[in-house]
Scaffold this active site. Structure first.
Site, PDB file in Angstrom:
ATOM      1  N   LYS A 520      66.139  51.763  81.809  1.00  6.38           N
ATOM      2  CA  LYS A 520      66.242  51.879  80.343  1.00  6.38           C
ATOM      3  C   LYS A 520      64.870  51.695  79.692  1.00  6.38           C
ATOM      4  CE  LYS A 520      71.006  50.474  79.459  1.00  6.38           C
ATOM      5  NZ  LYS A 520      71.843  49.426  78.830  1.00  6.38           N
ATOM      6  N   TYR A 555      70.537  41.780  95.641  1.00  6.47           N
ATOM      7  CA  TYR A 555      69.099  41.686  95.389  1.00  6.47           C
ATOM      8  C   TYR A 555      68.340  42.770  96.158  1.00  6.47           C
ATOM      9  CZ  TYR A 555      64.455  39.641  94.879  1.00  6.47           C
ATOM     10  OH  TYR A 555      63.139  39.445  94.589  1.00  6.47           O
ATOM     11  N   LYS A 559      66.263  46.024  94.623  1.00  8.55           N
ATOM     12  CA  LYS A 559      64.826  46.208  94.815  1.00  8.55           C
ATOM     13  C   LYS A 559      64.529  47.513  95.565  1.00  8.55           C
ATOM     14  CE  LYS A 559      63.205  42.520  92.741  1.00  8.55           C
ATOM     15  NZ  LYS A 559      62.364  42.633  91.541  1.00  8.55           N
ATOM     16  N   VAL A 588      56.745  33.650  97.263  1.00  4.18           N
ATOM     17  CA  VAL A 588      55.919  33.037  96.216  1.00  4.18           C
ATOM     18  C   VAL A 588      56.685  31.818  95.722  1.00  4.18           C
ATOM     19  CG1 VAL A 588      54.846  33.370  93.975  1.00  4.18           C
ATOM     20  CG2 VAL A 588      54.970  35.278  95.592  1.00  4.18           C
TER      21      VAL A 588
END
Ligand code: ZN
Length: 658
Positions: A520, A555, A559, A588
């Site tokens: 979007k 997830y 991705k 991370v």
């Protein structure tokens, strides 16, 4: 115009002459009708003992780089009077030599360089000297009968001098006049430099300042009488054509050679100016003061129906102007610093938001003053040649060259989503450090204050909602002129459930945020990026798409699909030279998702210490948010100028990915 002098406030600056000088300099600087952004200068003459205890007469003159509005004691350069007076007696002197000798005569070599009007300040035989570029003095003197009406208005109270170049030539002009004129005996209170500004002087700070206010007020009242009834109210600001604004910024940036921030002003003054029936004519006559032309060039561009044609014409006219007057100089860029958009307002340009705002302030004050001058005698500013001499003056060129080296993203506008913390914040920070004007979108209600810390704008937005996202994009273009860099980062990591146990809502929500919200965003932002400068779109993916794990279907799928979205966007946008790439971070841990407890729990599950767990990759290095931020900033910059459709892992090496 009223005096802003206040005894109590004055006392807080100290009762010594330099303290009082700081105070009234700030009073001048407080009024934008008198001085703008470093314009104007002031001085005070003081008898002091030098380091060796010898008596010495010092002229403290405003130092360059200081603004009267915020000046402090340290902003004044202490220059020996005897040297300044000696210089004033020379029949000629180059401005470079003048600057050098002024510096040599300073009793503190670490003080800022003295104003180029230091000699003029020194030869005026009063303790305090105040100089401004008041709008009313410009409106009064920049007209066909400017000199006559200035004399008529002020009579014997002021000396009226014809325009000459600022610097040594001006000091010399005043020096010669003073040979036959005793300012004290004749009761002269000020000097009007036609088409430049006003000097007043006295032996105390308050009188010198208040004479300034009094004389400018006389000019204002004269103009008000001449102008008669107030002009018709400014037209209503319509809804700005943002796509046209972005295109204009793109064209001006190309002409300038660097990306520019562009600001559309639709204030009453800007609208009234842009709506003058003869705007194409009077907009193209010249600036208020020589000082302004350094920031704004001689004239603005006046836009016609086709902005590309208008800017090209401006550039061609600029080259012709340069060629008419040049004698060995190198031409500066031919891009306008502001543009008049008839009926829409005034658009200002700059390398940074601060620069664009300074130009906007000058443009605004020009707009009001020119409109007034048109109604009171016709706007007749400095000639083309006079402005050329200022624009290509060595001293001014040196001032401009002095600025810091350009940062990689200077003048660029970057939109970053999901940047309240962790990787998103680090990306926003890296882009801002490299000069980009960043706008951060996040659902976190603290995003405005979080972004403010890095000089960016934060907007609270739920990225799955259409209109708020469109509004945030429009706001960005309205404020800064366009969008060049988009970092589509927003994402969530849902709780780990295997397929047979997963709640449908978890899957739907993950896909909605991690995938559909990005699609979007692209739908709404790409039209603007196509009008940007060196457009670059970067998605933040994950190592999971190539190396999925059990329980992370939503997830990993989101991705993987995001990676495919990136690849398709790269194919679609290549013809516009817009680069679309994706970064795949892994592990991370300095994000708000990872508390020390969660980290310890995960490490234990692998039978590792926290330290081992954090560096669980082939190179045994810890991956930090800032590593991703710096990588994304590099991907948005010239290093990746010819890279599109690339997937860059930042994971310390992973055997399942390699
Ligand atoms: Zn001046």
């Amino acid at each position: 115009m009223h005096s802003l002098w206040n005894d109590t406030e004055a006392a807080t600056f100290g009762t010594d002459p330099l303290g009082q000088r700081v105070y009234t300099s700030r009073l001048l600087g407080r009024n934008p009708e008198l001085v703008l952004h470093g314009g104007g200068n002031t001085s005070v003459k003081v008898a002091e003992k030098d380091y060796f205890g010898d008596d010495v007469e010092i002229c403290y003159v405003k130092g360059s780089g200081w603004d009267l509005a915020t000046i402090e004691r340290a902003g004044f350069s202490p220059v020996r009077m005897d040297a300044l007076l000696k210089m004033s007696r020379l029949p000629s002197m180059s401005d470079e030599d003048m600057v050098l000798q002024q510096r040599a005569a300073m009793t503190n070599p670490n003080a800022p360089a003295a104003s180029i009007e230091a000699i003029l300040h020194a030869i005026l035989p009063f303790k305090f000297v105040d100089h401004s570029h008041a709008n009313a003095i410009s409106a009064l003197t920049c007209s066909k009968d400017g000199e006559a009406r200035t004399r008529e208005l002020f009579g014997k109270r002021v000396l009226v001098l014809p325009y000459v170049m600022p610097g040594f030539v001006l000091a010399r002009q005043v020096f010669e006049v003073l040979q036959g004129t005793d300012l004290r005996k004749e009761g002269i209170e000020g000097i009007v430099l036609l088409k430049h500004g006003l000097f007043t002087f006295a032996d105390d700070a308050k009188s010198s300042y208040e004479k300034h206010i009094e004389l400018v007020t006389l000019a204002e009242e004269f103009l008000a009488r001449k102008a008669g009834t107030s002009p018709a109210a400014a037209p209503e600001a319509g809804k700005p054509d943002l796509m046209a604004l972005a295109r204009l910024r793109q064209i001006v940036s190309k002409t300038r050679g660097f990306p520019q921030i562009a600001r559309l002003s639709t204030s009453d003054a800007a609208l009234a100016y842009s709506s003058l029936p003869n705007i194409a004519d009077c907009g193209a006559r010249g600036p208020l003061t020589p000082d302004h032309s350094i920031r704004t060039k001689r004239i603005p561009a006046v836009l016609g129906d086709d902005h590309g044609v208008s800017i090209q014409k401006f550039a061609d006219d600029y080259a012709a102007y340069f060629n008419r007057h040049a004698s060995g100089q190198t031409m500066l860029d031919p891009a306008p610093r502001f543009a008049i958009w008839p009926g829409q307002g005034v658009v200002s340009f700059g390398d940074t938001l601060k620069d664009a705002r300074i130009v906007a302030d000058i443009a605004e004050s020009t707009a009001a003053t020119v409109a007034l001058a048109e109604r009171t005698g016709g706007w007749n500013p400095l000639t083309e040649k006079e402005i050329f001499d200022i624009e290509y003056w060595d001293l001014e060129q040196a001032k401009l060259r002095k600025g810091p080296a350009r940062k990689v993203h200077q003048g660029k506008v970057a939109l970053v989503t999901g940047c309240a913390a962790g990787i998103g914040f680090a990306i926003a920070e890296s882009l801002a450090e490299q000069g980009a004007q960043v706008v951060g979108l996040d659902i976190d209600k603290d995003i405005p204050s979080i972004m403010a810390k890095i000089g960016a704008i934060g907007i609270v937005v739920n990225l799955t909602e259409d209109q708020p996202v469109q509004d945030a994009i429009d706001f960005t273009v309205r404020e800064f002129g366009g969008i060049d860099i988009v970092v589509s980062n927003a994402g969530i990591f849902p709780k780990n459930d295997n397929l047979d146990a997963m709640a449908q809502g978890d899957w739907d929500r993950t896909i909605s945020i991690n995938l559909t919200s990005h699609q979007k965003l692209m739908n709404k932002v790409i039209p603007y990026v196509k009008q940007g400068v060196d457009g670059s779109i970067i998605f933040v993916g994950s190592r999971n798409f190539k190396a999925p794990g059990p329980g992370a279907s939503a997830y990993s799928c989101s991705k993987a699909a995001l990676t495919q979205l990136c690849r398709v966007a790269a194919l679609e946008l290549a013809p516009w030279k817009i680069r679309v790439n994706i970064v795949h971070p892994d592990a991370v841990f300095d994000t708000k998702l990872w508390t020390p407890e969660a980290l310890a729990k995960s490490a234990a599950r692998y039978n590792m210490t926290v330290e081992e767990y954090k560096t669980k990759n082939l190179m045994k290095v810890e991956i930090r948010s800032k590593d991703i931020g710096n990588m994304v900033s590099a991907m948005a910059g010239p290093l990746f100028a010819k890279v599109t459709g690339a997937q860059i892992p930042v994971d310390g090496g992973n055997d399942r990915v390699i």
